[in-house]
Design a protein around this motif. Structure first.
Motif, PDB file in Angstrom:
ATOM      1  N   LYS A 192      -3.364  84.933 -14.877  1.00 32.89           N
ATOM      2  CA  LYS A 192      -2.625  83.270 -15.808  1.00 32.89           C
ATOM      3  C   LYS A 192      -1.190  84.307 -15.806  1.00 32.89           C
ATOM      4  CE  LYS A 192      -3.085  82.505 -20.205  1.00 32.89           C
ATOM      5  NZ  LYS A 192      -3.962  82.527 -21.897  1.00 32.89           N
ATOM      6  N   ASN A 193      -1.192  86.087 -15.912  1.00 29.23           N
ATOM      7  CA  ASN A 193       0.080  86.230 -15.925  1.00 29.23           C
ATOM      8  C   ASN A 193       0.201  87.340 -15.029  1.00 29.23           C
ATOM      9  OD1 ASN A 193       1.027  84.795 -18.558  1.00 29.23           O
ATOM     10  ND2 ASN A 193      -0.858  86.715 -19.348  1.00 29.23           N
TER      11      ASN A 193
ATOM     12  N   THR B 296      -0.491  90.768 -16.636  1.00 28.23           N
ATOM     13  CA  THR B 296      -2.145  90.285 -17.366  1.00 28.23           C
ATOM     14  C   THR B 296      -2.826  91.764 -17.211  1.00 28.23           C
ATOM     15  OG1 THR B 296      -2.342  88.298 -15.618  1.00 28.23           O
ATOM     16  CG2 THR B 296      -4.123  89.079 -16.785  1.00 28.23           C
TER      17      THR B 296
END
Length: 568
Positions: A477-478, A482
């Protein structure tokens, strides 16, 4: 160690010296509080002798003047207690501030010590014992200030002042109090010694209990698998019984001490009252002086009686200080500061040979793991160590990395003792991959860099390319930012992440400890490819129960019965 080992006393004195303003204010408040405690009985003496007795009424003052004087004296009596209360509040506030400063210094000093202890220390001491020194023992030292030692010092000042005051009333009263106090001291010392012994026993047992619960939780699946719940419950119940018996011993001394002091106080008050009423010439004192003397007696015995309640926390703190001093006195690793950075880097960059010279190692005197082992690994060699569990393979890796020091002999990296290499060079020389991946707080990137700001983004990407994880981790996601969570990774991915962590700082030597165990064939092949890539132009020492598919070694050795045998 070349420098004197710090003790808990040194830390406390150092904090008090560093914060001189707080210390000076505390001493001033203590002295003022002790002096203020002498005032109310003197005012009471004045009120009784001047306004409430027949002799006092013959002063020639009018009734209105006497009434006005009594009111002023009563107000002054009230204000004296108000001042005492204000000083007590100020004292508690200063103590809280000083206590927190001391606690912070204790924990930071102990944490620094923790990082300088050899690995052997942690094999000989339970986790709960180590943790309890940072929590229970340090907290007890804070209680020594907030609940004990400063109050005792102030009470000592008060007692000295009271004895002097009573001596001024009557020499006989002064002698009487001076004779009583040694008896009280001896009684207090008796309880102090026995409570300290009980507190030390209690601390030792609680340390074991602190480690029992987390170890049980960590191994709960194994306990259920072998149906050993009842066995663990019995062990825990036995430890609780020992703890209960020790605490009962502490509580018994605590509960007996206070009633004894109260009875002794009553006897002294009764003696003073009877002596005053007999009107013997050597104790001839007024009614007001008698009342003041009785108040002083109570003021002496009240803090001594309270000491019964404080004695437990005081002795607990003393036991904590003893345990903290034992921890601070532990032998540290060999001095790693005698090698110059330039000489170290030059030697290791030029050569990367590893040499065991008659190495013997034992975690304790009863269990020798390696015996008189000698061999040499040349630069860029790929070595496999095999053998049964407990043979000493992983121990050899830790000796090479300088995590352990030999009991005898030497382990050298390019002629330098591995246990003398400064820790700050560790990741630039050794890439160590243990059997289990350990998470650190932070992001996925932090799992690789371990918070090392010298490691660049380019180095992180190269390490992930080496293990084939760069693309998959960027899909998170990041991305690499993350937050790390064990649920994000399979066992194979964790092993690959371990390799990325090991190679990110471009080390000269790679140490692999059973990293292909418990993997399926497909994952093992993927891991083998990552190992081949990571091992290029590096010395590699790998530990395994078996030859792994896809990995090639220059030499293979068997570790058995503390010895090493090279295969032909």
């Amino acid at each position: 160690m070349t420098e004197k080992t710090k003790t808990a006393q040194d830390i406390i004195i150092g904090v008090l010296k560093q914060h001189r303003a707080v210390t000076l204010l505390l001493v001033s408040v203590a002295v003022c509080s002790a002096i203020a405690g002498l005032v109310p009985p003197l005012i009471l003496r004045f009120i009784i002798d001047r306004f409430l007795t027949v002799s006092g009424s013959r002063t020639g003052l009018s009734a209105a003047a006497q009434k006005s004087g009594l009111v002023y004296a009563a107000v002054l009596y009230f204000l004296s207690f108000a001042v005492i209360g204000l000083l007590d509040v100020l004292r508690e506030t200063i103590l809280a501030v000083a206590g927190q400063k001391i606690v912070v210094t204790f924990r930071t000093t102990m944490m620094d010590k923790l990082f300088h202890l050899p690995v052997q220390y942690f094999t000989k001491h339970e986790n709960g014992s180590v943790v309890s020194r940072f929590t229970n023992d340090v907290d007890s030292v804070q209680n020594l200030f907030t609940n004990g030692v400063v109050g005792m010092i102030m009470d000592l000042f008060r007692i000295i002042g009271i004895v002097i005051s009573m001596w001024s009333f009557s020499v006989a009263l002064g002698i009487f109090m001076a004779a009583i106090l040694p008896l009280v001291y001896l009684l207090t010392r008796f309880f102090q010694r026995h409570m300290l012994k009980a507190q030390k026993e209690k601390r030792h047992i609680i340390a074991g209990l602190n480690g029992f619960v987390p170890e049980t939780v960590r191994n709960i699946a194994m306990i259920h698998s072998f149906s050993k719940e009842r066995y663990m419950q019995k062990k825990y119940a036995g430890s609780l019984k020992k703890s209960y018996d020790t605490i009962e011993k502490v509580n018994w001394y605590d509960s007996v001490y206070s009633p004894i002091i109260r009875v002794l106080s009553s006897l002294v008050v009764a003696t003073v009252a009877v002596a005053a009423s007999t009107r013997f010439s050597f104790v001839l004192i007024s009614a007001g002086t008698t009342a003041a003397a009785i108040q002083y007696v109570l003021n002496v015995f009240t803090p001594i009686g309270n000491l019964g309640m404080e004695l437990q926390s005081i002795q607990s703190a003393v036991a904590g200080i003893v345990r903290i001093n034992e921890f601070l006195a532990e032998d540290e690793e060999n001095d790693r500061k005698k090698i110059s950075d330039t000489a170290l880097l030059t030697l290791i960059r030029e050569k990367k040979s590893i040499e065991f010279d008659n190495v013997t190692f034992a975690y304790d005197e009863k269990a020798e793991i390696l015996h008189d082992v000698s061999f040499r690994i040349e630069p860029d060699e790929k070595i496999l160590l095999q053998g049964r569990t407990g043979a000493g393979k992983s121990t050899m890796l830790r000796l090479i990395a300088g995590l352990l020091a030999p009991s005898a002999g030497n382990v050298r990296i390019s002629g330098i003792d591995s246990c003398r290499i400064p820790h700050r060079f560790g990741r630039r020389i050794f890439g160590y991959v243990p059997q289990q991946f350990s998470f650190v707080p932070g992001t996925v990137r932090d799992q690789i860099t371990l918070g090392d700001r010298l490691i660049t983004d380019a180095q992180v990407e190269r390490a992930l390319l080496c293990t084939g994880q760069l693309d998959s981790l960027k899909l998170l996601k990041n991305g690499l930012e993350t937050p790390a969570d064990p649920t994000l990774f399979s066992q194979g991915q964790l092993q690959l992440l371990s390799i990325a962590r090991a190679v990110v700082a471009d080390p000269l030597i790679l140490l692999f400890d059973e990293i292909t165990a418990h993997l399926d064939v497909a994952t093992e092949k993927r891991l083998a490819a990552a190992l081949r890539e990571a091992g290029k132009n590096r010395t590699v020492i790998s530990v395994s129960h078996r030859l792994s598919s896809g990995l090639q070694y220059d030499r293979v050795a068997d570790v058995c019965d503390g010895l090493l045998y090279w295969r032909e």
